[in-house]
Design an enzyme around this catalytic site. Structure first.
Site, PDB file in Angstrom:
ATOM      1  N   SER A  44      -3.121  -2.909  -0.756  1.00  0.00           N
ATOM      2  CA  SER A  44      -2.250  -2.217  -1.490  1.00  0.00           C
ATOM      3  C   SER A  44      -0.748  -2.632  -1.812  1.00  0.00           C
ATOM      4  O   SER A  44      -0.245  -2.259  -2.686  1.00  0.00           O
ATOM      5  CB  SER A  44      -1.978  -0.683  -0.921  1.00  0.00           C
ATOM      6  OG  SER A  44      -1.629  -0.789   0.211  1.00  0.00           O
ATOM      7  N   SER A 103      -3.790  -4.362   4.017  1.00  0.00           N
ATOM      8  CA  SER A 103      -2.861  -4.326   2.620  1.00  0.00           C
ATOM      9  C   SER A 103      -1.755  -5.306   2.503  1.00  0.00           C
ATOM     10  O   SER A 103      -1.050  -5.535   1.609  1.00  0.00           O
ATOM     11  CB  SER A 103      -2.336  -3.011   2.590  1.00  0.00           C
ATOM     12  OG  SER A 103      -3.366  -2.183   1.931  1.00  0.00           O
ATOM     13  N   LYS A 127       8.241  -2.917  -0.399  1.00  0.00           N
ATOM     14  CA  LYS A 127       6.928  -1.915  -0.856  1.00  0.00           C
ATOM     15  C   LYS A 127       7.458  -0.396  -0.910  1.00  0.00           C
ATOM     16  O   LYS A 127       8.290   0.024  -0.287  1.00  0.00           O
ATOM     17  CB  LYS A 127       5.946  -2.005   0.226  1.00  0.00           C
ATOM     18  CG  LYS A 127       4.591  -1.207  -0.411  1.00  0.00           C
ATOM     19  CD  LYS A 127       3.548  -1.560   0.569  1.00  0.00           C
ATOM     20  CE  LYS A 127       2.205  -1.032   0.213  1.00  0.00           C
ATOM     21  NZ  LYS A 127       1.245  -1.108   1.181  1.00  0.00           N
TER      22      LYS A 127
HETATM   23  N1  GLN Z   1      -7.705  -1.363   1.149  1.00  0.00           N
HETATM   24  C1  GLN Z   1      -7.886  -0.189   2.305  1.00  0.00           C
HETATM   25  C2  GLN Z   1      -7.761   1.161   1.960  1.00  0.00           C
HETATM   26  O1  GLN Z   1      -7.795   1.454   0.631  1.00  0.00           O
HETATM   27  C3  GLN Z   1      -6.432  -0.752   3.100  1.00  0.00           C
HETATM   28  C4  GLN Z   1      -5.321  -0.374   2.702  1.00  0.00           C
HETATM   29  C5  GLN Z   1      -4.093  -0.492   3.353  1.00  0.00           C
HETATM   30  O2  GLN Z   1      -3.959  -1.305   4.455  1.00  0.00           O
HETATM   31  N2  GLN Z   1      -2.998   0.364   3.241  1.00  0.00           N
HETATM   32  O3  GLN Z   1      -7.516   1.899   2.499  1.00  0.00           O
END
Ligand code: GLN
Length: 487
Positions: free
Chosen positions: A156, A180, A81
């Site tokens: 994400s 994420s 990532k």
């Molecule tokens: N979707 C969640 C957020 O927007 C989690 C994102 C993540 O785990 N990095 O914060």
């Protein structure tokens, strides 16, 4: 080695091919690069394809394999990532702020994989600074779900999940602050594991919310998740929150009987708003555990329903502090041409951050400000303690908790971009594990309308062995992990 075989090629199988000399790392890497050149135009899982580096690392891997001194990950192409530092290779966080940033060091996970001879095939797209659930917050472009190009891959870590599912790498690493790794794994029909907070070093992971962030594997099956975790787990003196412990061989948990293990099903995770096909698939999965001899009973985790409210105070608060460093002075984007320091700072942050990141910074700054700190931040920390305690008590009774990973299957691109709260609701079932710091995994457990469904298993702190044992037993009793998107 054909490019079409890559979507079903696991780390385990690839390692066998390399060990038996049926294929070289160079052949494997070229097959993956071919696959990328064929499908990447429609998937868009990569911010950067590191072709030259991959070919060089594959060559080195072949030399190492020839000496008989190979590791299971030697010569196997993977994606990171794009919020994990790679020395000399751009690490953008899918943000204009870091578009030209070249780290001067490798993240600990990068280093550990490189030390074992892994091949970096590229850097994966994400929601800017890992804030989002669809990759639509990437400042560059959204990633498409390999099962249906009009759908999001989740986020994400949408780039890494889509790349694994589409056969553009053999495995990937994602980061999980509120879901994420698990939510995109669920949307893309693969396995995603968030370890116990502190099991994997965060050194060199660009910080979003430091008390929640954790790196973990995105893989095609549970065995691969255990293999990758073996390499990335362990104490790191560079990360004071990493836990000092002897890393076990996580593959040792695979294949152990689950008879007698106690599984709790929290009723709060089966409420209105959960897509009926998702609920049904998870119920069928629960009966698979029963048939394998586990004892299953309903339970209640009432405090967990506050996890989302707690998350959206704590995560933005930590983000607002972590992102204060992007001032255009030392690195990253700089609007220095304005002449005056405060103007330059303002403009740097105005141009460099996208709307969701700005929303989080404002939420966090507000929650931490004088007069509101006690009402919001402190209160959220207290509720966090209650949630953690509730899980502690649940794990006195149960070996694991089983739930859906997400309330729905992957949604359409554009469907939730205008309503942040609808977007936030995606992580309602994944955030509790981050709040409590416990490990959790998502494994494929069904398909609805041609889109994958994910099953979430959570266990106690440091009980990754039980987590993998249960996930593997379920996987071996079913065939969902053998389904791949047709692209
Ligand atoms: N979707 C969640 C957020 O927007 C989690 C994102 C993540 O785990 N990095 O914060």
């Amino acid at each position: 080695m054909h490019a079409e075989n890559i979507p079903s090629l696991t780390v385990r199988k690839a390692a066998d091919l390399l060990a038996s000399r049926e294929a070289s790392s160079t052949e494997l890497t070229n097959a993956v690069l071919n696959r990328i050149s064929r499908v990447e135009e429609t998937i868009r899982a990569f911010v950067t394809v590191t072709k030259d580096m991959a070919i060089k690392q594959a060559d080195q891997a072949d030399a190492r394999i020839a000496t008989g001194n190979a590791h299971q990950l030697t010569g196997i192409p993977m994606q990171l990532k794009d919020n994990m530092c790679t020395r000399g290779i751009s690490t953008t966080c899918s943000s204009l702020m870091l578009k030209t940033y070249l780290p001067t060091y490798d993240a600990t996970v990068t280093k550990r994989l490189f030390d074992e001879g892994a091949v970096l095939i590229g850097k994966g797209n994400l929601d800017e600074f890992a804030m989002g659930s669809s990759t639509e917050n990437s400042a560059f472009f959204p990633t498409h779900n390999p099962w249906d190009g009009e759908r999001v891959p989740g986020g994400s870590s949408g780039g890494p999940a889509a790349a694994v599912a589409a056969g553009e790498c053999i495995y990937a690493l994602g980061s999980d602050t509120g879901g994420s790794i698990r939510q995109p794994a669920s949307f893309c029909g693969i396995v995603g594991l968030k370890p116990t907070y502190g099991v994997v070093s965060r050194y060199g992971l660009v910080a979003f919310a430091s008390s929640l962030d954790q790196i973990g594997p995105l893989t095609k099956d549970v065995t691969d998740a255990a293999i990758v975790l073996n390499t990335i787990a362990g104490h790191d003196p560079h990360d004071s929150t990493s836990i000092p412990f002897d890393v076990p061989d996580y593959t040792a948990a695979l294949g152990k009987e689950i008879k007698g293990l106690k599984i709790g099903i929290p009723k709060e995770y089966f409420v209105e708003g959960v897509q009926p096909e998702v609920r049904d698939a998870v119920n069928v999965a629960i009966s698979v555990f029963e048939n394998l001899g586990a004892s299953v009973s309903e339970t209640s985790l009432p405090t967990s329903s506050h996890a989302m409210a707690v998350y959206y105070i704590i995560a933005p608060s930590e983000a607002s502090a972590n992102l204060a460093r992007y001032d255009g002075v030392k690195y990253g984007y700089s609007a220095a041409d304005t002449g005056r320091m405060w103007d330059a700072l303002d403009k740097t942050r105005q141009d460099g951050f996208g709307p969701e990141v700005k929303r989080r910074i404002m939420l966090g700054t507000y929650a931490l400000s004088t007069g509101y700190y006690d009402a919001y931040y402190l209160k959220a920390q207290k509720v966090r303690t209650l949630i953690r305690r509730e899980f502690d008590q649940a794990f006195d009774k149960f070996d694991a908790i089983v739930t859906p990973t997400t309330p729905t299957v992957g949604f359409k691109l554009g469907e939730k971009t205008s309503d942040p709260v609808q977007m936030y609701l995606n992580d309602i079932f994944t955030q509790p594990a981050n709040i409590a710091g416990i490990p959790a995994i998502s494994v494929p457990c069904g398909i609805a309308d041609g889109l994958p469904i994910g099953l979430q298993i959570m266990t106690n702190h440091m009980a990754e062995d039980t987590l993998l044992q249960l996930a593997y037993a379920y996987e071996q009793a079913t065939e969902w992990h053998l389904e791949h998107p047709q692209i």
